[in-house]
Design a protein around this motif. Structure first.
Motif, short mmCIF file in Angstrom:
data_model
loop_
_atom_site.label_atom_id
_atom_site.label_comp_id
_atom_site.label_asym_id
_atom_site.label_seq_id
_atom_site.Cartn_x
_atom_site.Cartn_y
_atom_site.Cartn_z
N ILE A 197 27.65 9.34 22.48
CA ILE A 197 29.11 9.33 22.44
C ILE A 197 29.69 10.63 23.01
O ILE A 197 29.03 11.66 23.03
N LYS A 198 30.93 10.54 23.45
CA LYS A 198 31.57 11.70 24.08
C LYS A 198 32.53 12.42 23.13
O LYS A 198 32.84 13.59 23.34
N ILE A 199 33.05 11.72 22.13
CA ILE A 199 34.04 12.37 21.26
C ILE A 199 33.35 13.44 20.40
O ILE A 199 32.16 13.32 20.10
N PRO A 200 34.11 14.50 20.04
CA PRO A 200 33.50 15.58 19.26
C PRO A 200 32.99 15.11 17.90
O PRO A 200 33.55 14.20 17.28
N ILE A 201 31.91 15.77 17.46
CA ILE A 201 31.26 15.40 16.20
C ILE A 201 31.43 16.54 15.18
O ILE A 201 31.07 17.69 15.45
N ILE A 202 31.95 16.16 14.03
CA ILE A 202 32.04 17.09 12.89
C ILE A 202 30.96 16.67 11.90
O ILE A 202 30.74 15.47 11.69
#
Ligand code: 1GP
Length: 255
Positions: A197-202
């Motif tokens: 995935i490309k969205i940021p990961i928290i």
């Protein structure tokens, strides 16, 4: 003008810069302790404060946020445990949808209740796919939401859920082993998710040391959230931000 919190997160991701967020649960922090934490956080250039809790009993949210605003320029992001945890004193709000669960109230119901109020605030709203991952002990958020965490060895479920979140248009993913988790999210899970995935990961829950932070950064986490361990020992901020700085120094690329 300061960048929006989300633009800052995306810029950091594009530059390969990892970040540290200190979680402040207004129920756990006495104001004097909070001041001490703020002093260290300012000195160490913590990236964000996340503010919230699964079950806030005393109404000290605004008081906490006002103090953060007064003493610090670090962005304060609401990480709400319910739809009452909304405050104009914050900069942004993670609009969490509990996508690891199948309880419609936490997928859309509470959002409908909160939306009219959110619409009237100037808060930056960041739609976030929120996943509870089993952290090997009881989890307040799972209990309150009456949902089951994703088992920590079911990496393929976390991957499929993350892909669905991105396709649905969530802007952030949060994999949470839960406050005070015995076991933080497995770096293997983060690594498999971040490869796709490309969205940021928290990620957060149960992070207690610099070595855990390094493994999670290496696996692909963009932001680490630390609450309990810092409440017990605020000087841990020095170790965690130090690890992030070293990692960033060695790995950062031009935007
Ligand atoms: C919990 O991810 C946060 O929602 C932080 O967890 O308090 O265990 O650091 P800890």
């Amino acid at each position: 003008m300061r960048k929006s919190v989300y633009d800052q997160i995306i810029d950091n991701k594009n530059q390969g810069k990892k970040s540290v967020a200190v979680l402040i649960d207004p129920d756990h922090h006495k104001l004097a302790n909070l001041e001490a934490t703020l002093t260290i956080a300012n000195r160490q250039h913590v990236d964000y404060f996340f503010v919230g809790g699964s079950l806030i009993i005393q109404d000290r949210m605004d008081e906490c946020l006002r103090l953060i605003r007064e003493r610090s320029s670090i962005p304060a992001v609401l990480f709400p445990g319910n739809c009452f945890q909304i405050s104009e004193y914050a900069d942004a709000l993670l609009f969490l949808s509990l996508i690891s669960g199948r309880n419609p109230e936490y997928l859309i119901g509470k959002h409908v209740e909160a939306a009219p109020k959110l619409h009237m605030t100037s808060l930056e709203i960041i739609p976030t796919g929120y996943m509870i991952i089993d952290g090997q002990n009881s989890n307040t958020a799972a209990y309150i939401s009456q949902t089951m965490p994703i088992p920590s060895d079911k990496v393929e479920i976390a991957v499929a859920t993350s892909l669905a979140a991105e396709l649905l248009g969530f802007k952030l993913l949060y994999l949470d082993a839960g406050s005070g988790a015995q076991k933080a999210v497995n770096p293997e899970m983060i690594s498999r998710v971040s490869a796709l995935i490309k969205i940021p990961i928290i990620t957060g829950g149960g992070i207690k040391s610099g070595s855990q932070a390094i493994s999670l950064f290496k696996a692909g986490a963009d932001i680490l959230v630390i609450g309990n361990a810092i409440e017990k020992d605020p000087s841990l901020i020095v170790e965690l931000t130090g690890v992030a700085r070293e990692y960033n120094f060695a790995n950062q690329k031009d935007a």
